[in-house]
Design a protein around this motif. Structure first.
Motif, PDB file in Angstrom:
ATOM      1  N   ILE A  20       2.163   1.580  -2.150  1.00  0.00           N
ATOM      2  CA  ILE A  20       1.034   1.542  -3.055  1.00  0.00           C
ATOM      3  C   ILE A  20      -0.325   1.604  -2.227  1.00  0.00           C
ATOM      4  N   PHE A  21      -0.567   0.790  -1.346  1.00  0.00           N
ATOM      5  CA  PHE A  21      -1.679   0.633  -0.434  1.00  0.00           C
ATOM      6  C   PHE A  21      -2.085   2.160   0.036  1.00  0.00           C
ATOM      7  N   ALA A  22      -0.944   2.907   0.613  1.00  0.00           N
ATOM      8  CA  ALA A  22      -1.094   3.919   1.458  1.00  0.00           C
ATOM      9  C   ALA A  22      -1.450   5.051   0.508  1.00  0.00           C
ATOM     10  N   GLU A  23      -0.796   5.005  -0.810  1.00  0.00           N
ATOM     11  CA  GLU A  23      -1.033   6.120  -1.816  1.00  0.00           C
ATOM     12  C   GLU A  23      -2.548   5.889  -2.142  1.00  0.00           C
ATOM     13  N   ALA A  24      -2.975   4.672  -2.293  1.00  0.00           N
ATOM     14  CA  ALA A  24      -4.560   4.413  -2.906  1.00  0.00           C
ATOM     15  C   ALA A  24      -5.643   4.626  -1.565  1.00  0.00           C
ATOM     16  N   GLY A  25      -5.079   4.975  -0.531  1.00  0.00           N
ATOM     17  CA  GLY A  25      -5.958   4.934   0.650  1.00  0.00           C
ATOM     18  C   GLY A  25      -6.604   3.804   1.256  1.00  0.00           C
ATOM     19  N   TYR A  26      -5.827   2.553   1.115  1.00  0.00           N
ATOM     20  CA  TYR A  26      -6.289   1.360   1.741  1.00  0.00           C
ATOM     21  C   TYR A  26      -5.553   1.192   2.990  1.00  0.00           C
ATOM     22  N   ASP A  27      -6.052   0.604   4.143  1.00  0.00           N
ATOM     23  CA  ASP A  27      -5.135  -0.169   4.907  1.00  0.00           C
ATOM     24  C   ASP A  27      -5.205  -1.436   5.076  1.00  0.00           C
ATOM     25  N   VAL A  28      -4.596  -2.133   5.924  1.00  0.00           N
ATOM     26  CA  VAL A  28      -4.693  -3.660   5.865  1.00  0.00           C
ATOM     27  C   VAL A  28      -5.907  -4.240   6.067  1.00  0.00           C
ATOM     28  N   ARG A  29      -6.896  -3.683   6.901  1.00  0.00           N
ATOM     29  CA  ARG A  29      -7.972  -4.221   7.105  1.00  0.00           C
ATOM     30  C   ARG A  29      -8.955  -4.190   5.786  1.00  0.00           C
ATOM     31  N   ASP A  30      -8.697  -3.269   5.123  1.00  0.00           N
ATOM     32  CA  ASP A  30      -9.602  -2.977   3.759  1.00  0.00           C
ATOM     33  C   ASP A  30      -9.119  -4.156   2.902  1.00  0.00           C
ATOM     34  N   ILE A  31      -7.637  -4.047   2.579  1.00  0.00           N
ATOM     35  CA  ILE A  31      -7.164  -5.196   1.825  1.00  0.00           C
ATOM     36  C   ILE A  31      -7.699  -6.610   2.311  1.00  0.00           C
ATOM     37  N   GLN A  32      -7.603  -6.854   3.363  1.00  0.00           N
ATOM     38  CA  GLN A  32      -8.027  -8.265   3.995  1.00  0.00           C
ATOM     39  C   GLN A  32      -9.465  -8.323   3.638  1.00  0.00           C
ATOM     40  N   HIS A  33     -10.160  -7.530   3.793  1.00  0.00           N
ATOM     41  CA  HIS A  33     -11.662  -7.600   3.395  1.00  0.00           C
ATOM     42  C   HIS A  33     -11.954  -7.778   1.918  1.00  0.00           C
ATOM     43  N   ILE A  34     -11.391  -7.180   0.936  1.00  0.00           N
ATOM     44  CA  ILE A  34     -11.188  -7.208  -0.369  1.00  0.00           C
ATOM     45  C   ILE A  34     -11.019  -8.517  -0.965  1.00  0.00           C
ATOM     46  N   LEU A  35      -9.619  -8.805  -0.350  1.00  0.00           N
ATOM     47  CA  LEU A  35      -9.280 -10.388  -0.780  1.00  0.00           C
ATOM     48  C   LEU A  35      -9.925 -11.607  -0.202  1.00  0.00           C
ATOM     49  N   HIS A  36     -10.705 -11.290   0.753  1.00  0.00           N
ATOM     50  CA  HIS A  36     -11.386 -12.263   1.427  1.00  0.00           C
ATOM     51  C   HIS A  36     -10.567 -13.045   2.630  1.00  0.00           C
ATOM     52  N   LEU A  37      -9.440 -12.651   2.747  1.00  0.00           N
ATOM     53  CA  LEU A  37      -8.722 -13.487   3.903  1.00  0.00           C
ATOM     54  C   LEU A  37      -9.108 -13.498   5.360  1.00  0.00           C
ATOM     55  N   SER A  38      -8.914 -14.704   5.739  1.00  0.00           N
ATOM     56  CA  SER A  38      -9.485 -14.894   7.214  1.00  0.00           C
ATOM     57  C   SER A  38      -8.650 -13.851   8.091  1.00  0.00           C
ATOM     58  N   CYS A  39      -7.269 -13.759   7.892  1.00  0.00           N
ATOM     59  CA  CYS A  39      -6.688 -12.754   9.034  1.00  0.00           C
ATOM     60  C   CYS A  39      -5.626 -11.816   8.329  1.00  0.00           C
ATOM     61  N   PRO A  40      -5.251 -10.813   8.923  1.00  0.00           N
ATOM     62  CA  PRO A  40      -4.340  -9.878   8.082  1.00  0.00           C
ATOM     63  C   PRO A  40      -2.738 -10.316   8.144  1.00  0.00           C
ATOM     64  N   GLN A  41      -2.417 -11.593   8.525  1.00  0.00           N
ATOM     65  CA  GLN A  41      -1.069 -11.896   8.516  1.00  0.00           C
ATOM     66  C   GLN A  41      -0.487 -12.124   7.164  1.00  0.00           C
ATOM     67  N   PRO A  42      -1.107 -12.377   6.130  1.00  0.00           N
ATOM     68  CA  PRO A  42      -0.255 -12.563   4.846  1.00  0.00           C
ATOM     69  C   PRO A  42       0.219 -11.212   4.402  1.00  0.00           C
ATOM     70  N   ILE A  43      -0.697  -9.998   4.821  1.00  0.00           N
ATOM     71  CA  ILE A  43      -0.596  -8.745   4.151  1.00  0.00           C
ATOM     72  C   ILE A  43       0.783  -8.337   4.865  1.00  0.00           C
ATOM     73  N   TYR A  44       1.042  -8.647   6.187  1.00  0.00           N
ATOM     74  CA  TYR A  44       1.897  -8.084   7.187  1.00  0.00           C
ATOM     75  C   TYR A  44       3.325  -8.759   6.503  1.00  0.00           C
ATOM     76  N   ARG A  45       3.122 -10.140   6.196  1.00  0.00           N
ATOM     77  CA  ARG A  45       4.367 -10.856   5.555  1.00  0.00           C
ATOM     78  C   ARG A  45       4.743 -10.276   4.243  1.00  0.00           C
ATOM     79  N   TRP A  46       3.802  -9.850   3.397  1.00  0.00           N
ATOM     80  CA  TRP A  46       4.073  -9.101   2.044  1.00  0.00           C
ATOM     81  C   TRP A  46       4.888  -7.819   2.493  1.00  0.00           C
ATOM     82  N   PHE A  47       4.476  -7.108   3.657  1.00  0.00           N
ATOM     83  CA  PHE A  47       5.051  -5.895   3.800  1.00  0.00           C
ATOM     84  C   PHE A  47       6.636  -6.270   4.408  1.00  0.00           C
TER      85      PHE A  47
END
Length: 106
Positions: A20-47
Motif C-alpha cells: 500500500i505504501f508503494a502504491e501510494a508513492g511513500y517510502d519508509v522515510r516519508d512514513i517515518q516523518h509523517i508519523l513523527h517516529l524517531s527511527c524507521p525500525q518500527p516500519i521495518y518491523r511492520w513489513f
C-alpha cells in the motif's frame, strides 16, 4: 462449543502494508516523518510482520494512503473453519433453482 474467529496474519499484513505504501508513492522515510517516529525500525518491523501499527498510526496511514484501515490487515482463518456445513434438502433445492434462474443464459 468454542467459536473460532479469524485472526490477523502478521506476515501477510506486513507485505500488504508495504504494498500500500508503494502504491501510494511513500517510502519508509516519508512514513517515518509523517508519523513523527524517531527511527524507521518500527516500519521495518511492520513489513516483516513482527508488529503492527497502532490504531492511531493505522488511522493516519489510511488517510494519507486513501484506503480503509482494514485494508492494511490480512485475515487468517483458524484451522478447520473452512469445513462445509451440510445444507438442508430444502435449501439445496432452492440453490439449484436460483442457479438455473440466474445463470440460464450462460
Amino acid at each position: 462449543m468454542t467459536e473460532m474467529y479469524e485472526t490477523i496474519d502478521m506476515e501477510r499484513s506486513g507485505i500488504r502494508i508495504k504494498q500500500i505504501f508503494a502504491e501510494a508513492g511513500y517510502d519508509v522515510r516519508d512514513i517515518q516523518h509523517i508519523l513523527h517516529l524517531s527511527c524507521p525500525q518500527p516500519i521495518y518491523r511492520w513489513f516483516k510482520g513482527q508488529t503492527l501499527p497502532t490504531v492511531n498510526h493505522l488511522f493516519i496511514l489510511s488517510r494519507i494512503c486513501r484506503v480503509h484501515m482494514e485494508d492494511f490487515l490480512v485475515g487468517k482463518r483458524p484451522k478447520g473453519s473452512c469445513r462445509k456445513k451440510r445444507m438442508s434438502p430444502a435449501n439445496s433445492r432452492m440453490l439449484v433453482y436460483f442457479k438455473n434462474v440466474c445463470f440460464c443464459g450462460e
